[in-house]
Design an enzyme around this catalytic site. Structure first.
Site, PDB file in Angstrom:
ATOM      1  N   SER A 131      25.019  70.435  94.936  1.00  0.00           N
ATOM      2  CA  SER A 131      25.302  71.675  95.660  1.00  0.00           C
ATOM      3  C   SER A 131      26.511  71.613  96.413  1.00  0.00           C
ATOM      4  CB  SER A 131      23.981  72.020  96.897  1.00  0.00           C
ATOM      5  OG  SER A 131      24.441  73.055  97.679  1.00  0.00           O
ATOM      6  N   TYR A 176      19.740  69.706 104.258  1.00  0.00           N
ATOM      7  CA  TYR A 176      19.750  69.939 102.867  1.00  0.00           C
ATOM      8  C   TYR A 176      20.995  69.352 102.227  1.00  0.00           C
ATOM      9  CZ  TYR A 176      20.203  72.786  98.440  1.00  0.00           C
ATOM     10  OH  TYR A 176      20.331  73.215  97.150  1.00  0.00           O
TER      11      TYR A 176
END
Length: 252
Positions: free
Chosen positions: A142, A157
């Protein structure tokens, strides 16, 4: 026929990657968590175009289930493709949740760890004996783990996704004697069901994200799925240990 294992392919980026690989003539073993109907939709889309796909359940947050999953993969390879190996692995399954640093519980942090980092690590280890020499792996990271995608609320995350990027380079190093290439992709904001269907629940964030993106829109699953298929294919044969941001110029 080449065969790929794609985790988390009941929707979004995983579904797109599975369909794009099938369009290129690759058989697909795709996994799903809670969304079995989405996985069956993916299989139906692939079969409608003349491809071959099998859907298997998998919880990437439960590494104790991986040996049994490997047996399911062995059976699917034998029964559907008359093979005992597969060629490509896409570690895509995951979840996202926004949580400010001071609000992040140990429980949430541990879940991020189990699903986003420990899962891909030990799933790859479990499946590695079945991965053919000369194969390839793509880990879906990501851009929240990169300077370009740094936004408040993603410390837990993004920490795991950053770990996955480092793991990608180590996998590439250690698997290279077998000719196995390993890369990661780092999507930006993409219209998926991630984060509990956030885009559908909060459509007002879409213009804000589009305005921050050089190419003027949010990402679509195929924007990333096509890159994954390309990295795994012949076009990617000389690319390994790379992280490729696929974000349309977010914060450029």
């Amino acid at each position: 026929m080449r065969v790929a294992v794609v985790t988390g392919a009941s929707s979004g980026i995983g579904q797109s990657a599975a369909i794009q690989l099938a369009k290129r003539g690759t058989g697909v073993i795709l996994t799903y968590g809670a969304n079995q109907s989405g996985a069956l939709d993916t299989v139906a889309s692939i079969e409608k175009e003349g491809g071959t796909a099998v859907a298997l359940p998998l919880d990437v947050g439960r590494s104790e289930t991986f040996p049994a999953f490997r047996e399911s993969v062995v059976a699917a390879l034998r029964d559907t493709w008359q093979r005992d190996t597969f060629d490509f692995l896409v570690n895509n399954a995951g979840f996202a949740q926004m949580s400010m640093f001071e609000d992040t519980t140990e429980e949430l942090f541990d879940r991020f760890f189990r699903v986003l980092l420990k899962g891909p690590y030990f799933l790859t280890q479990t499946l590695l004996p079945l991965l053919a020499d000369g194969g390839a792996i793509v880990n879906v990271a990501s851009n929240s783990a990169m300077d370009s995608g740094l936004e408040p609320g993603y410390s837990g995350y993004a920490t795991m996704k950053g770990g996955l990027m480092v793991l990608t380079r180590y996998m590439a190093k250690e698997f290279s004697p077998r000719g196995i290439r390993v890369n990661s992709v780092a999507p930006g904001s993409t219209r998926t069901r991630l984060a509990d269907n956030a885009f559908e629940r909060f459509p007002e964030v879409i213009p804000v994200l589009a305005a921050k993106t050089a190419l003027g829109r949010v990402g679509e699953p195929d924007d990333i799925g096509m890159v994954i298929a390309t990295l795994l294919g012949e076009e990617g044969r000389w690319i390994t240990a790379q992280n490729i941001e696929v974000a349309g110029g977010y914060n450029l």
